[in-house]
Design an enzyme around this catalytic site. Structure first.
Site, PDB file in Angstrom:
ATOM      1  N   ASN A 114       0.833  -1.207   0.000  1.00 33.29           N
ATOM      2  CA  ASN A 114       0.000   0.000   0.000  1.00 33.29           C
ATOM      3  C   ASN A 114       0.865   1.254   0.000  1.00 33.29           C
ATOM      4  O   ASN A 114       2.071   1.186  -0.224  1.00 33.29           O
ATOM      5  CB  ASN A 114      -0.927  -0.019   1.224  1.00 33.29           C
ATOM      6  CG  ASN A 114      -0.136   0.094   2.519  1.00 33.29           C
ATOM      7  OD1 ASN A 114       0.910  -0.538   2.661  1.00 33.29           O
ATOM      8  ND2 ASN A 114      -0.611   0.890   3.456  1.00 33.29           N
ATOM      9  N   CYS A 129       1.859   3.007   2.456  1.00 37.08           N
ATOM     10  CA  CYS A 129       2.800   3.123   3.576  1.00 37.08           C
ATOM     11  C   CYS A 129       3.589   1.852   3.835  1.00 37.08           C
ATOM     12  O   CYS A 129       4.255   1.733   4.863  1.00 37.08           O
ATOM     13  CB  CYS A 129       2.067   3.546   4.842  1.00 37.08           C
ATOM     14  SG  CYS A 129       1.140   5.060   4.631  1.00 37.08           S
ATOM     15  N   GLU A 131       3.045  -1.199   4.779  1.00 34.73           N
ATOM     16  CA  GLU A 131       2.835  -2.176   5.853  1.00 34.73           C
ATOM     17  C   GLU A 131       1.745  -3.194   5.527  1.00 34.73           C
ATOM     18  O   GLU A 131       1.583  -4.174   6.253  1.00 34.73           O
ATOM     19  CB  GLU A 131       2.517  -1.460   7.179  1.00 34.73           C
ATOM     20  CG  GLU A 131       1.066  -1.085   7.392  1.00 34.73           C
ATOM     21  CD  GLU A 131       0.645   0.197   6.691  1.00 34.73           C
ATOM     22  OE1 GLU A 131      -0.444   0.706   6.986  1.00 34.73           O
ATOM     23  OE2 GLU A 131       1.409   0.696   5.842  1.00 34.73           O
TER      24      GLU A 131
END
EC number: 1.17.4.1
Length: 771
Positions: free
Chosen positions: A427, A429, A431
């Site tokens: 995604n 970010c 994670e």
């Protein structure tokens, strides 16, 4: 000189009245250090004829905040003034505030335009006495000044641009929005949120209980097809998601490279760069969440794609703007074979997915077989040294902080969704590791635990942590069921696989409260046990839900269905903190309600709200600058300021020394025990940070947003860090590369007016994942 009161009446300015108001809010503070008269005198200096009492309170709060470097209680006073001001400007009863939000009429067209949903209003009407009675408004005063200002800026609901919610109203709205008619669970959630044990992610705080209750943080897409239809249908999906405040990760490894033949038009492809320019402009056009943050996407590409070199230049500050997409984030989805070729100084073949199909659909040995087959068949566009590509990656990271790096094989090999197919991207970010395809858009709902809260009487309370995690699991499952989905493909995916993402904030704060240096053996052991507890509690709660509601639809064939959990995939034996075998037996019997559970995210904004350090990160500095309307001022690490004040070690000389040294206390004459505990990220060996990420990784079934910090990066330093992380089996090799400025002005003096401390960036790049 007069002021205008809240009721519109004029009143002469009275110094004693201003002082009295400030003094009333100093209860419980250290009166040896807090001086209400000093604040009042500075307020008087800023008064003009006709100033409102609201403006006076705002000024008093900012002045108190500027005194924070003198004593930490000034930060509490600043927040109290600001929150008291809000309380005077808003209604008290939760039910009345919800009525106002529901009855809102658009002044431009006169139409009823409710801000909260009719079901939320119905629930509040039925249970208003109970809900009104359980709210504890004193908890609003537990926020620090900057936490409150963050809420004020983006989170508290407004009518005609005027805030009508108090923080406690927002938290009750969120709790009712999630649990709806299950009022006891709503009250349980409200209490845990308002006591700061955990927080839901920003989209949940923004939208829960509203007419458009889009509470998901992350969306992962694959390009539908390598065609005009596929590219623009995918773009529409991205636009609709971005419109509803979702952060996006998009895999484009199946899009043909520049110079490739297009049979439908008998033309030649321009490759991925012109296409990404269109996506870039879409991201610029859409403001997520009503201007709460700009549209954001991360674009994932595998390094065998023959447009890779142009891709690595996309965010650079120099070069032709026609070849730049500076509003997109770039990320690499790297197979192990590439890392091996770089390590061995081997050659690397660049290919076009149209001429070498299927490479993005396979991983591990299967990828290696297909890739080397294409090499033998000479289907590649060109051959270059693997280290040429690697050097371009490192250069881009040093210049721009990106591309993000994720390891394709580790992400797939260690995923409980492996039975669904090949995972092709993460995604925004880095994670979230979830399966997506042309018919399914992966979604994740997030929350983060405030680890500092679990340090009780000098010890870490693992049992309380497990209990809070179980509440979070139940909450996130309810969100999956009631969420407003921006596109049907997202709803299909989320309800089939039911992934959730539990993260943390305040790990550094927990270590400090226990007096553990971040890189100490005690901290490293606690790091493992915290994530072991989170994973255990999440599995236990998910299994309990499966016992009641059945396992998620695609459970059969997953690792968990065969008795294999995340730590087994890392070949790690858990500690004896929890009894794993009986839990495994229960999972074999009842299954799991969720395919994935743990995903430490950045927590950028929510950590600021709760006054914690971000995610799993150490402190980057012990002093930094905050910007407010009245100017800039310095903020000191509150833990450090408190301990130095208590030990009578805090003075201007120490403050100035820390400012000169960019937030470090290592060159001061402070005691060694304090120096060890308050090392910044720049003073902790980066390999220790990476090792701690791998240690907790055995209990993280998604991945983790892990930044790499190198003050003065070089090719060799960064290469060493990447290969160390890869060798430890990390899924996310790097989120951002954080560096220090290339040079700092020479400090000729300790005069505080001539010192420029680190300025905190207030950008909300990844608010979507702020769990």
């Amino acid at each position: 000189m007069f002021v205008i009161k809240r009721n519109g009446y004029k009143e002469n300015v009275m110094f004693d009245k201003i002082t009295s108001r400030i003094r009333k809010l100093c209860y419980g503070l250290n009166t040896d250090h807090i001086d209400p008269i000093k604040i009042a005198m500075k307020v008087i200096q800023g008064i003009y004829n006709g100033v409102t009492t609201v403006e006076l309170d705002t000024l008093a709060a900012e002045i108190a905040a500027t005194c924070t470097t003198q004593h930490p209680d000034y930060a509490i006073l600043a927040a109290r003034i600001a929150i008291s001001n809000l309380h005077k400007e808003t209604k008290k009863l939760f039910s009345e505030v919800m009525e106002d939000l529901f009855n809102y009429v658009n002044p431009k067209n006169g139409k009823h335009s409710p801000i909260i949903s009719s079901i939320t209003m119905d629930i509040v009407n039925k249970y208003k006495d109970k809900l009104n009675s359980v709210i504890i408004y004193e908890r609003d005063f537990s926020y620090n000044y900057f936490g409150f200002k963050t809420l004020e800026k983006s989170y508290l609901l407004k009518i005609n641009n005027k805030i009508v919610e108090r923080p406690q109203h927002m938290l009750m709205r969120v709790a009712v929005g999630i649990h709806q008619w299950d009022i006891d669970s709503a009250i349980e959630t409200y209490n845990l949120l308002s006591e700061k044990w955990f927080t839901h992610a920003s989209p949940t705080l923004f939208n829960a209980g509203t007419t458009r209750h889009q509470m998901s943080s992350c969306f992962l897409l694959n390009m539908i097809d390598d065609s005009i239809e596929g590219i623009y249908d995918t773009l529409k999906r991205c636009a609709l998601i971005s419109k509803m405040a979702g952060g996006i990760g998009l895999s484009i490894s199946n899009i043909r490279a520049s110079g490739s033949y297009i049979s439908g038009t008998n033309g030649i492809s321009n490759g991925i760069i012109p296409m990404l320019r269109v996506y870039n402009n879409t991201a610029r056009y859409i403001d997520q969440g009503g201007n709460k943050r700009p549209g954001v996407m991360a674009i994932y590409l595998e390094p065998w794609h023959s447009d890779i070199m142009a891709f690595l230049d996309l965010k650079k500050n120099t070069g032709n703007d026609e070849h730049r997409t500076r509003d997109l984030f770039i990320a690499l989805w790297i197979p192990d074979l590439f890392m091996k070729r770089v390590k061995d100084d081997g050659e690397w073949s660049l290919m076009c997915p149209d001429e070498c199909p299927g490479l993005d659909n396979v991983w591990g040995d299967e990828f290696e077989r297909l890739y080397t087959l294409y090499e033998r068949e000479r289907r590649y566009k060109c051959i270059i040294k693997a280290r040429v590509v690697w050097k371009a990656i490192i250069e881009s990271q040093i210049e721009t902080g990106t591309p993000f790096i994720l390891y394709k094989d580790a992400c797939n090999k260690k995923s409980n969704q492996q039975n669904l197919g090949t995972i092709k991207c993460s995604n925004l970010c880095t994670e979230i590791i979830q399966y997506a395809d042309a018919n399914e858009v992966a979604v994740c709902n997030l929350a983060s635990v405030a680890l500092n809260m679990f340090v009780i009487d000098g010890r870490f309370d693992f049992l309380k942590l497990k209990d809070v995690v179980k509440v979070i699991v139940r909450n996130l499952n309810k969100i999956i069921d009631i969420n407003y989905y921006p596109i049907p493909e997202a709803e299909i995916s989320n309800k089939r696989h039911r992934p959730i993402g539990i993260g943390v904030q305040g790990l550094a704060d927990a270590f400090i409260l226990l007096n553990y240096p971040f890189d100490s053996l005690e901290a490293q052991d606690l790091n493992k046990k915290i994530f072991e507890t989170i994973y255990y509690g999440a599995l236990e709660a998910s299994c309990k839900l499966a016992e009641k509601e059945g396992p998620y639809d695609t459970y059969v064939g997953s690792y968990a269905s065969n008795g294999i959990l995340q730590y087994d995939l890392w070949n790690v034996v858990p500690s004896d903190l929890w009894n794993w075998e009986p839990l495994k037996d229960k999972i074999r019997t009842y299954g799991l309600r969720n395919s994935l559970l743990v995903a430490p995210m950045p927590t950028a904004s929510t950590a600021q709200i709760l006054g914690n350090n971000e995610s799993v990160e150490p402190y980057t500095s012990n002093i930094y600058t905050r910007r407010v309307l009245s100017g800039e001022f310095q903020v000191v690490n509150p833990h450090l300021l408190r301990v130095l004040t208590e030990r009578k070690l805090w003075n201007d000389e120490i403050k100035n020394r820390i400012m000169v040294d960019g937030g470090s206390i290592q060159n001061t004459n402070l005691p060694e025990d304090i120096k060890r505990v308050y090392k910044t990220i720049w003073e902790i060996p980066q390999k220790t940070i990476i090792k701690m990420a791998a240690d907790r990784g055995a209990f993280i079934d998604q991945s983790q947003s892990m930044n790499i910090h190198i003050a003065d990066p070089s090719y060799s330093k960064l290469t060493s860090m990447h290969f160390y992380g890869w060798s430890l089996g990390l899924k996310t090799g790097m989120y951002y590369l954080r560096t220090k400025p290339a040079s700092a002005p020479i400090q000729f003096t300790l005069d505080k007016d001539k010192i420029k401390p680190q300025v905190v960036c207030d950008s909300e790049i990844c608010t979507s994942c702020s769990g």
